[in-house]
Write a protein that holds these residues in place. Structure first.
Motif, PDB file in Angstrom:
ATOM      1  N   GLY A  95       0.813  -1.199   0.000  1.00  0.00           N
ATOM      2  CA  GLY A  95       0.000   0.000   0.000  1.00  0.00           C
ATOM      3  C   GLY A  95       0.847   1.250   0.000  1.00  0.00           C
ATOM      4  N   TRP A 143      -3.333   3.378   2.656  1.00  0.00           N
ATOM      5  CA  TRP A 143      -4.078   2.483   1.773  1.00  0.00           C
ATOM      6  C   TRP A 143      -3.428   1.112   1.823  1.00  0.00           C
ATOM      7  CZ3 TRP A 143      -3.053   7.522   0.861  1.00  0.00           C
ATOM      8  CH2 TRP A 143      -4.121   8.360   0.539  1.00  0.00           C
ATOM      9  N   SER A 197      -3.820  -3.187   0.489  1.00  0.00           N
ATOM     10  CA  SER A 197      -4.475  -4.219  -0.313  1.00  0.00           C
ATOM     11  C   SER A 197      -3.641  -5.487  -0.270  1.00  0.00           C
ATOM     12  CB  SER A 197      -4.675  -3.765  -1.772  1.00  0.00           C
ATOM     13  OG  SER A 197      -3.421  -3.602  -2.410  1.00  0.00           O
ATOM     14  N   ASP A 240      -3.740  -9.381  -2.391  1.00  0.00           N
ATOM     15  CA  ASP A 240      -4.362 -10.399  -3.230  1.00  0.00           C
ATOM     16  C   ASP A 240      -4.394 -11.755  -2.549  1.00  0.00           C
ATOM     17  OD1 ASP A 240      -4.909  -8.676  -5.316  1.00  0.00           O
ATOM     18  OD2 ASP A 240      -2.991  -9.039  -6.319  1.00  0.00           O
ATOM     19  N   SER A 297      -8.983  -5.020   0.910  1.00  0.00           N
ATOM     20  CA  SER A 297      -8.312  -3.721   0.827  1.00  0.00           C
ATOM     21  C   SER A 297      -9.042  -2.747   1.741  1.00  0.00           C
ATOM     22  CB  SER A 297      -8.298  -3.198  -0.613  1.00  0.00           C
ATOM     23  OG  SER A 297      -9.609  -2.944  -1.074  1.00  0.00           O
ATOM     24  N   SER A 336     -12.901  -4.094   1.828  1.00  0.00           N
ATOM     25  CA  SER A 336     -13.627  -4.262   0.571  1.00  0.00           C
ATOM     26  C   SER A 336     -14.486  -5.518   0.594  1.00  0.00           C
ATOM     27  CB  SER A 336     -12.635  -4.343  -0.590  1.00  0.00           C
ATOM     28  OG  SER A 336     -11.687  -5.382  -0.355  1.00  0.00           O
TER      29      SER A 336
END
Length: 740
Positions: free
Chosen positions: A538, A574, A576, A578, A589, A634
């Motif tokens: 991030g 921020w 995130s 995967d 995220s 998210s």
């Protein structure tokens, strides 16, 4: 035409009219005449015969007919099928009515493939039978039927053939349409050879189908595979079947989905087949709040193996009533967030079978309907996955199941108690990979600390002479922090401000205000002994301002000093990953913003140990706090991040030597201890494993101060710093001072 759940059979014929020859069109005859005149007929005929005629659109909006109509017709009323059966359209609308024995065809051929034709029926039109595509001998592929409004009819085929494949045909029924008999996506009739694959039927709105909705039906020799049926919204049918073969092949990988407020009164069958074949790997999906009170649920039906790989997915927000459930190797139950101990998910008026009729048993899995909103259950609470008035045959093949979200893991024990299949909560825990979420906070504070380091390094450089001064400092670098995982942080920090020097009786005082800004990126790498590795990444940024001051007074062979600063601002981060995904495949995220504030205080003594050489011995305490805040991932998981404090003590020394009035190099070393630096977070009341930068770091530095000109009140300080220990890496800084 047949009746019941088994599909109607068709035979060839003209349906009451005489069809023109398909061999030549008018345009072809015209070109042949031109060819004869020019003497080029032997060359033109093969070329022209290979070219399909232009696609046609036939519109029928009024009138009553009892003869066939075709999309691939050169007649305006569509009574012929003398053009290429490709990309044609037949539209039935208004008050038009086509009665028995008239059929409607998007495209038709006695011999050859029929592809990409369309039939639509709308308004209050009436019909007996519709074929998107039809071939006596040939493949029927990618044909489409769309029916809506208040249309009424008897039977619908997306694609129909006697010999060949029926593939990728699609039927959509909506509005308040009524089909009194059945609807088929793809259909192979008679004693033909071919496969029925990839066809689909969608029934929605308030449409009604009187008998069966069937994705693909193979009445000849071949398989029925990858066909699908969806009945949703407020539609109704008696039976819904994904794919069916008779005696000539298997029914595999077909899907039936029932959702919304749909009503099925007879049965739901993933796949059907005849004696000696298999109905395997079929899927039944049930969601929403359908009415299946009298419907029997089958994964497979008929044949030798009607059990292997067949799967039921039950995604309903509250209790679902049905007649029975059987022939599923996998039962997957999705718990709604509103579930409470003792609730029933599937209520059966008949029996449930957790076997293949023999020794093989079904596997039962418990998951979350919303991966981010697990139900409020305590250890020992249970959900009745099935309550069968007619009893339960067999027991689950597995004794436990774990429902995993991005941040939480619930382990259930499974067992049959009387007429109930129960899932009892054994434990709830945080998933190992959730630790990566808090490392975004740790990286954010690491960036704030780098800004604090820059501020503390800037203070000694600010001019102490009376008057106003403008200063600016910038630093950038990359460091690795041991925060329970490796967290690599790279970024840039800058500070700019105005100060004023005062010459006081006991010494000199510098006081000023500043603005600061920083941004950067980070990557965290987590490894676990019993779970897959998780990488998070991030960016972060912060901006704010504050006040600073430094007082110096002569002491022994040099000067003693006190310094301090206060800062406040806003920081964003921020994140995130995967590698963190919920059961729907969504990657985790978040974006987080919070207020930060901090202070630093220092004292030291600059000792003039040799001519033009000085040793600075210092101690500094630096504190920064990032306030708490809540975020929603998210994936929907709610995360509560606690306030994060960093408390550091730094002890060090720097030696500088003025080689000339304009150039002075320096070197230094320091030890730093972080007392806290712990990033805390919770989810649904469960503590997420924390990340901490607590520990010791060794620091080395080197640089020089340079004045470009004696006449110009400008000086530059260029330095580099290296770190080892809890923090490892390197950074560089450039300080610019201008006096006026």
């Amino acid at each position: 035409m047949g009746t019941g759940i088994f599909p109607e059979r068709r035979t060839g014929g003209s349906n009451g009219i005489i069809f023109a020859s398909l061999s030549l069109s008018l345009s072809l005859r015209l070109f042949r005449r031109i060819g004869r005149l020019a003497g080029f007929l032997p060359l033109l005929v093969p070329l022209l015969a290979s070219l399909p005629a232009a696609a046609q659109t036939i519109n029928i909006s009024s009138g009553v007919f009892n003869s066939a109509r075709h999309g691939n017709s050169s007649n305006p009323d569509g009574t012929l099928y003398n053009l290429a059966p490709v990309n044609n359209t037949l539209n039935l609308s208004g008050s038009a009515q086509v009665d028995i024995p008239g059929h409607l065809y998007g495209g038709r051929a006695d011999t050859g493939d029929v592809t990409a034709n369309t039939v639509t029926a709308s308004d209050s039109a009436r019909f007996y039978a519709i074929h998107g595509g039809y071939a006596d001998t040939g493949d029927v592929t990618r044909n489409t039927v769309i029916i809506g409004d208040q249309v009424q009819g008897s039977i619908v085929w997306g694609g129909f053939t006697f010999f060949g494949d029926a593939a990728q045909n699609a039927v959509t029924i909506g509005g308040e349409a009524i089909i009194s008999s059945s609807v088929y996506g793809g259909y192979l009739d008679g004693t033909g050879v071919g496969n029925v694959r990839g066809n689909s039927v969608f029934v929605g709105g308030r449409a009604t189908v009187g008998v069966v909705v069937l994705g693909g039906y193979n009445f000849g020799t071949g398989s029925a595979t990858n066909n699908s049926v969806f009945v949703g919204e407020n539609a109704a049918a008696v039976h819904a079947v994904g794919g069916q073969s008779t005696t000539g092949g298997d029914a595999t990988d077909n899907t039936v989905s029932i959702g919304g407020g749909a009503r099925i009164s007879g049965s739901v069958r993933g796949g059907m087949t005849g004696s000696g074949n298999n109905a395997i790997r079929n899927t039944v999906n049930i969601s929403g709040a359908p009415d299946l009170t009298t419907a029997a649920l089958y994964g497979g039906f008929g044949g030798t193996d009607f059990f292997s790989g067949n799967t039921l997915h039950l995604r309903v927000p509250s209790r679902l009533n049905a007649a029975s459930a059987q022939n599923f190797e996998h039962y997957n139950f999705y718990l709604p967030s509103t579930a409470h101990s003792g609730d029933i998910l599937l209520q059966l008026s008949g029996a449930a079978d957790l076997t293949d009729g023999g020794a093989r048993r079904s596997a039962v899995n418990v998951r979350f309907l919303d991966p981010a909103a697990a139900p409020d259950l305590r250890s020992g609470d249970y959900i009745a996955l099935i309550d069968a008035s007619g009893g339960i045959t067999g027991a689950p093949a597995n004794s436990a199941s774990t429902a995993v979200g991005v941040t939480r893991s619930y382990t259930f024990t499974l067992g049959v108690f009387g007429n109930q299949l129960r899932a009892s909560l054994a434990s709830a825990s945080v998933t190992p990979g959730a630790e990566a979420l808090s490392q975004g906070m740790a990286a954010s504070v690491a960036a704030l600390n780098q800004g604090a380091d820059l501020l503390a390094a800037t203070l000694p450089k600010i001019a102490r002479e009376p008057g106003w001064h403008v200063f600016g400092d910038i630093a950038g670098g990359k460091s690795r922090y041991d925060a329970g995982a490796d967290v690599d942080v790279s970024g840039l920090s800058l500070i700019s401000g105005v100060s004023r020097g005062f010459d006081l009786k006991p010494g000199t005082l510098v006081f000023g205000g500043f603005f600061e800004y920083g941004n950067g990126a980070y990557v965290s790498r987590n490894s676990f002994a019993d779970a897959p590795s998780v990488t998070g990444e991030g960016t972060s940024r912060h901006y704010g301002g504050g006040l600073l001051g430094r007082f110096e007074t002569p002491f022994l062979s040099g000067v003693a000093y006190l310094e301090g600063s206060g800062r406040m601002g806003h920081t964003d981060v921020w994140f995130s990953s995967d590698d963190l995904r919920d059961s729907s495949g969504r990657a985790a995220s978040y974006e987080s913003g919070a207020t930060y504030y901090g202070v630093h205080a220092g004292l030291g003594h600059i000792w003039n140990i040799v001519e033009n050489g000085a040793l600075d011995l210092y101690g500094k305490y630096l504190w920064i706090r990032r306030e708490s805040n809540d975020v929603t991932l998210s994936t929907g998981d709610e995360i509560e991040f606690g306030a994060l404090d960093s408390r550091r003590l730094r002890l060090g020394a720097r030696y500088s030597h003025a080689v000339s009035p304009r150039f002075a190099p320096y070197v230094g070393a320091a030890w730093e201890h972080e007392f806290d630096g712990r990033a805390r977070a919770t989810t649904a009341g469960l503590d997420i494993p924390s990340s901490s930068t607590r520990g010791d770091t060794g620091i080395g530095e080197a640089g020089f101060v340079f004045r470009p000109s004696d006449a110009l009140p400008l000086s530059l300080d260029l330095g580099v710093q290296g770190y080892a220990g809890k923090r490892e890496g390197v950074s560089g800084s450039l300080y610019v001072k201008y006096e006026f």
